[in-house]
Design a protein around this motif. Sequence first.
Motif, PDB file in Angstrom:
ATOM      1  N   ILE A   1       0.859  -1.188   0.000  1.00  0.00           N
ATOM      2  CA  ILE A   1       0.000   0.000   0.000  1.00  0.00           C
ATOM      3  C   ILE A   1       0.893   1.235   0.000  1.00  0.00           C
ATOM      4  CG2 ILE A   1      -1.901   1.214   1.140  1.00  0.00           C
ATOM      5  CD1 ILE A   1      -2.669  -1.390   2.480  1.00  0.00           C
ATOM      6  N   PRO A   2       1.322   1.708  -1.172  1.00  0.00           N
ATOM      7  CA  PRO A   2       2.112   2.947  -1.225  1.00  0.00           C
ATOM      8  C   PRO A   2       1.216   4.157  -0.921  1.00  0.00           C
ATOM      9  CG  PRO A   2       2.383   1.610  -3.219  1.00  0.00           C
ATOM     10  CD  PRO A   2       1.208   1.076  -2.481  1.00  0.00           C
ATOM     11  N   LEU A   3       1.726   5.066  -0.099  1.00  0.00           N
ATOM     12  CA  LEU A   3       1.037   6.318   0.222  1.00  0.00           C
ATOM     13  C   LEU A   3       1.959   7.445  -0.229  1.00  0.00           C
ATOM     14  CD1 LEU A   3      -0.130   5.310   3.815  1.00  0.00           C
ATOM     15  CD2 LEU A   3      -1.474   5.194   1.696  1.00  0.00           C
ATOM     16  N   LEU A   4       1.804   7.863  -1.463  1.00  0.00           N
ATOM     17  CA  LEU A   4       2.824   8.668  -2.116  1.00  0.00           C
ATOM     18  C   LEU A   4       2.386  10.116  -2.322  1.00  0.00           C
ATOM     19  CD1 LEU A   4       3.904   6.124  -4.875  1.00  0.00           C
ATOM     20  CD2 LEU A   4       4.845   6.419  -2.583  1.00  0.00           C
ATOM     21  N   ALA A   5       3.353  11.011  -2.218  1.00  0.00           N
ATOM     22  CA  ALA A   5       3.192  12.399  -2.627  1.00  0.00           C
ATOM     23  C   ALA A   5       3.695  12.510  -4.061  1.00  0.00           C
ATOM     24  CB  ALA A   5       3.966  13.334  -1.707  1.00  0.00           C
ATOM     25  N   LYS A   6       2.886  13.129  -4.917  1.00  0.00           N
ATOM     26  CA  LYS A   6       3.202  13.222  -6.347  1.00  0.00           C
ATOM     27  C   LYS A   6       3.402  14.682  -6.720  1.00  0.00           C
ATOM     28  CE  LYS A   6       1.298  11.827 -10.839  1.00  0.00           C
ATOM     29  NZ  LYS A   6       0.141  11.149 -11.486  1.00  0.00           N
ATOM     30  N   PHE A   7       4.574  14.996  -7.237  1.00  0.00           N
ATOM     31  CA  PHE A   7       4.918  16.370  -7.605  1.00  0.00           C
ATOM     32  C   PHE A   7       5.087  16.454  -9.119  1.00  0.00           C
ATOM     33  CE2 PHE A   7       6.515  15.571  -3.349  1.00  0.00           C
ATOM     34  CZ  PHE A   7       6.064  16.669  -2.637  1.00  0.00           C
ATOM     35  N   LYS A   8       4.395  17.400  -9.742  1.00  0.00           N
ATOM     36  CA  LYS A   8       4.560  17.610 -11.173  1.00  0.00           C
ATOM     37  C   LYS A   8       5.757  18.534 -11.392  1.00  0.00           C
ATOM     38  CE  LYS A   8       1.954  20.328 -13.635  1.00  0.00           C
ATOM     39  NZ  LYS A   8       0.839  20.927 -14.395  1.00  0.00           N
ATOM     40  N   VAL A   9       6.835  17.985 -11.944  1.00  0.00           N
ATOM     41  CA  VAL A   9       8.051  18.757 -12.184  1.00  0.00           C
ATOM     42  C   VAL A   9       7.857  19.665 -13.401  1.00  0.00           C
ATOM     43  CG1 VAL A   9      10.523  18.631 -12.604  1.00  0.00           C
ATOM     44  CG2 VAL A   9       9.416  16.907 -11.165  1.00  0.00           C
ATOM     45  N   VAL A  10       7.465  19.064 -14.509  1.00  0.00           N
ATOM     46  CA  VAL A  10       7.080  19.778 -15.726  1.00  0.00           C
ATOM     47  C   VAL A  10       5.864  19.038 -16.272  1.00  0.00           C
ATOM     48  CG1 VAL A  10       9.414  20.593 -16.269  1.00  0.00           C
ATOM     49  CG2 VAL A  10       8.650  18.382 -17.154  1.00  0.00           C
TER      50      VAL A  10
END
Length: 228
Positions: A125-134
């Motif tokens: 169960i990954p609990l991930l923060a997702k950042f849009k770089v470009v």
Amino acid sequence: MKKLLFIALCLFMAGEVSAQYYPQPRRRVVRRMPPPQRYERRQVYNDYMRPSIGVAVGANFSNTVDSYNADFSTSTIAGWHVGLTSNIPISYSFAFAPELLFSQKGYQAETTDGNFKQRTNYIDIPLLAKFKVVPGFNFLIGPQLTFQTSTKNIYDDGFNRVVENEYDNRGDKSYVAGVIGISVDLNRNLELRGRYNIDLSRNRTDGVSLLPDYRNQVFQLGLGFKFN
């Protein structure tokens, strides 16, 4: 000369009368539409800010590292993962991305008694923060809860081959791992995923078995299919 001037004057007067008699066509007024870029940008923004769910499938390449012995090394074995994904936007450049995956891990090693191979199945169960770089390129990081479901150990000394299913390692069956990765949006509904995860706690606690105290490390490569 006078005749030429008279003829020119007559032609000029005839042209003026003709222009007054036949009305000139009205000029068409063309309204300018807003630049399409504004609409496209607004559409992309709305798509990104809409929560989505999907599925992921791919390959695992896993081995282990010893918790206490830096000289211990194991060989990589291949497995697979599959599961559900989600994307919950918080802002235009940040989202929360929890997942539920079935994942195969394991390793193999040469020992003094022969070859040993272990394949273990987990629910991750990954609990991930997702950042849009470009646009189209994202960076992910966060913790992962992982629960062991089954294990198969294979011992092979060159003469005999012993297989043990549901092997009890007398240790905890749930762990916490760390995940780091990237994703590349190939189109609106398809992404390419690459990740690395490693256990943050050792997978054995008895201290008795000949098997080492180890941590799983896994390289993952796969595809994600999003349904908006």
